[in-house]
Design an enzyme around this catalytic site. Structure first.
Site, short mmCIF file in Angstrom:
data_model
loop_
_atom_site.label_atom_id
_atom_site.label_comp_id
_atom_site.label_asym_id
_atom_site.label_seq_id
_atom_site.Cartn_x
_atom_site.Cartn_y
_atom_site.Cartn_z
N ARG A 58 35.38 44.10 41.73
CA ARG A 58 35.52 42.81 42.45
C ARG A 58 36.73 42.76 43.37
O ARG A 58 36.64 42.18 44.45
CB ARG A 58 35.39 41.63 41.51
CG ARG A 58 36.43 41.25 40.60
CD ARG A 58 35.93 40.77 39.27
NE ARG A 58 35.61 41.93 38.46
CZ ARG A 58 34.55 42.04 37.70
NH1 ARG A 58 33.68 41.07 37.63
NH2 ARG A 58 34.36 43.13 37.01
N THR A 59 37.84 43.38 42.96
CA THR A 59 39.03 43.27 43.81
C THR A 59 38.81 43.98 45.14
O THR A 59 39.10 43.44 46.21
CB THR A 59 40.27 43.82 43.08
OG1 THR A 59 40.38 43.16 41.82
CG2 THR A 59 41.54 43.59 43.87
N LYS A 86 44.26 67.21 46.20
CA LYS A 86 44.75 68.53 46.61
C LYS A 86 46.26 68.63 46.43
O LYS A 86 46.88 69.57 46.93
CB LYS A 86 44.38 68.79 48.07
CG LYS A 86 42.88 68.80 48.33
CD LYS A 86 42.60 69.07 49.79
CE LYS A 86 41.11 68.93 50.09
NZ LYS A 86 40.84 68.90 51.52
N ARG A 108 45.92 49.68 45.31
CA ARG A 108 45.88 49.63 43.84
C ARG A 108 46.27 51.00 43.32
O ARG A 108 45.77 52.02 43.81
CB ARG A 108 44.48 49.26 43.35
CG ARG A 108 44.32 49.44 41.84
CD ARG A 108 43.04 48.87 41.31
NE ARG A 108 43.11 47.43 41.22
CZ ARG A 108 42.24 46.69 40.55
NH1 ARG A 108 41.24 47.26 39.91
NH2 ARG A 108 42.35 45.37 40.50
N HIS A 136 49.66 41.92 39.52
CA HIS A 136 48.37 41.80 40.21
C HIS A 136 48.39 40.42 40.88
O HIS A 136 47.71 39.49 40.43
CB HIS A 136 47.25 41.92 39.19
CG HIS A 136 45.87 42.11 39.78
ND1 HIS A 136 45.60 42.00 41.12
CD2 HIS A 136 44.68 42.37 39.16
CE1 HIS A 136 44.30 42.20 41.31
NE2 HIS A 136 43.73 42.42 40.15
C1 NCD Z 1 41.85 43.32 36.21
C2 NCD Z 1 42.68 44.50 36.65
O1 NCD Z 1 42.21 45.41 37.30
O2 NCD Z 1 43.86 44.46 36.34
N1 NCD Z 1 40.63 43.19 36.84
C3 NCD Z 1 40.54 42.65 38.09
O3 NCD Z 1 41.33 42.92 38.98
N2 NCD Z 1 39.55 41.78 38.30
C4 NCD Z 1 41.73 43.24 34.76
C5 NCD Z 1 41.04 44.35 34.02
O4 NCD Z 1 40.84 45.45 34.53
O5 NCD Z 1 40.73 44.11 32.84
#
Ligand code: NCD
Length: 321
Positions: A58-59, A86, A108, A136
Site C-alpha cells: 500500500r505505501t 551487485k 523505504r 514511518h
Molecule cells: C507498516 C510498515 O511497513 O511499517 N505497513 C505499512 O506501511 N502499511 C506496518 C507493517 O509492515 O506491519
C-alpha cells in the site's frame, strides 16, 4: 505557511502547526480524490523516484498514485533487481539517481537512519517511507487524519497502540505524533514486544488487553513483525490471539464509539479477528488507505513548494554574486 522542512524524514522534527498544515491540505486532497477528475498540477514537470529496498504494497502504490495525481513523472525503481545486488552501496546508488535530477525521492529501507543518511547526499526533497524500526512519518500522518475525521479532533483522545511495539516504526511515529498533539497514548502488549525505556516517551504501558483498552477512543492494532524478530518473542500465534488478538469481547472494554485501526498488512486470526476488521461500524482500516493517498499528496505538494522557493532564492543569490 508554517511547513518549512526540506525533507520529511520523521515526525520528530515536525512542529504541531506543521502537522496541522499537512492534515488540512490533505483534507482538500481527500475531496479531490473523490471526484471523477482527480488531477491537480502542482508537481507538473517534477520527477519523483520511488526506491523501495523492502517489500511494500500500500505505501508504494499510494506514493505512486499520489505523484501521478499531482502531475509528476513517477518512476518506481525495482531495488530487488538493482545494482545493490551487485554490491553497490546505498550512497553510490543515491548519487547515481541524483545525477538524473529527481525532485522528490521516496525511500523505504530496512536500516534505521539509512534514509536520513541518503538525504544528506542528494539535492532534492527526500520522503521517508519507513526506515527499519525508526520512523514511518506518512503512516502516522494518515493515521492522524483518519482519527481527526472520525473523532472530529486530534487532541485529548485516549489511544491504545497494541501488539508488537518493539519492532514497529508505525508505533514510534504514532507515539511521537499523538504526544505532540496532546493525546494520551497507551501501549498494550507482552513485555517481550515492548521496547526498553519506552516509559520515557510519556506513555502508559499495559500487559493486559482488557485493562489497556478500558475506555479508549481509538484502538490501533499492529502486525507481529516476524521479519524483524530473531527468536521466540511469543509462545504461539494461537496463544497470542487468545491474549492479545482484538475480538469483540476485548473491544467491548473500549468506549462504545471507539474506532479500530490497522496499518496493514493484517494477519487475520493473529492480531485481529476478521469480523472486527470488516465491521464497517468500528473499523476504519479502509479509510486509512484512502487517507494515505491524500496525505502523501499533501506532503509532496508542501515539500515541492519549499524546494521551488529554495531554488529560486539560490538563483537570485547567484544573480547578485
Ligand atoms: C507498516 C510498515 O511497513 O511499517 N505497513 C505499512 O506501511 N502499511 C506496518 C507493517 O509492515 O506491519
Amino acid at each position: 505557511m508554517s511547513f518549512s522542512k526540506q525533507h520529511l524524514l520523521g515526525i520528530e522534527p515536525l512542529a504541531p502547526a506543521e502537522i496541522t498544515e499537512i492534515l488540512d491540505l490533505a483534507d482538500q486532497y481527500v475531496s479531490l480524490n473523490r471526484n471523477e477528475h482527480k488531477h491537480a498540477d502542482v508537481l507538473r514537470g517534477l520527477t519523483q523516484i520511488n526506491m523501495f529496498f523492502e517489500n511494500s504494497t500500500r505505501t508504494q502504490a499510494s506514493f505512486e498514485l499520489a505523484g501521478k495525481r499531482l502531475g509528476a513523472d513517477v518512476m518506481n525503481m525495482s531495488m530487488q533487481a538493482s545494482s545493490i545486488k551487485k554490491g553497490e552501496t546505498l550512497i553510490d546508488t543515491a548519487l547515481t539517481l541524483n545525477a538524473m535530477h529527481p525532485d522528490l525521492l521516496v525511500v523505504r529501507h530496512p536500516h534505521s537512519g539509512a534514509v536520513d543518511l541518503l538525504a544528506q547526499k542528494v539535492n532534492c526533497a527526500v520522503l521517508n517511507a519507513g526506515d527499519g524500526k525508526h520512523e514511518h512519518p506518512t503512516q502516522a500522518l494518515l493515521d492522524a487524519l483518519t482519527i481527526r475525521r472520525a473523532k472530529g479532533r486530534l487532541h485529548r483522545l485516549s489511544v491504545a497502540i497494541c501488539g508488537d511495539i518493539a519492532h514497529s516504526r508505525v508505533a514510534r511515529s504514532n507515539i511521537i505524533l499523538l504526544g505532540k498533539m496532546e493525546n494520551r497514548v497507551r501501549l498494550v502488549g507482552p513485555p517481550t514486544l515492548m521496547p526498553t525505556g519506552i516509559a520515557d516517551l510519556g506513555v502508559e504501558v499495559f500487559e493486559d488487553m482488557r485493562e489497556g483498552l478500558q475506555d479508549v477512543d481509538v484502538v490501533m492494532m499492529l502486525r507481529l513483525q516476524k521479519e524483524r524478530m530473531d527468536g521466540g518473542f511469543i509462545p504461539s500465534e494461537r496463544e497470542y490471539f487468545h491474549r492479545y488478538g482484538l475480538d469483540a469481547e476485548k473491544l467491548a472494554y473500549a468506549k462504545d464509539d471507539a474506532i479500530v485501526m490497522h496499518p496493514g498488512p493484517m494477519n487475520r486470526g493473529v492480531e485481529i479477528d476478521g469480523t472486527i476488521a470488516d465491521d464497517i461500524n468500528r473499523s476504519v482500516i479502509q479509510e486509512q488507505v484512502e487517507m494515505g493517498v491524500a496525505v502523501r499528496m499533501a506532503a509532496m505538494d508542501l515539500l515541492a513548494r519549499n524546494l521551488r522557493a529554495r531554488r529560486q532564492s539560490s538563483q537570485a543569490k547567484g544573480m547578485l554574486a
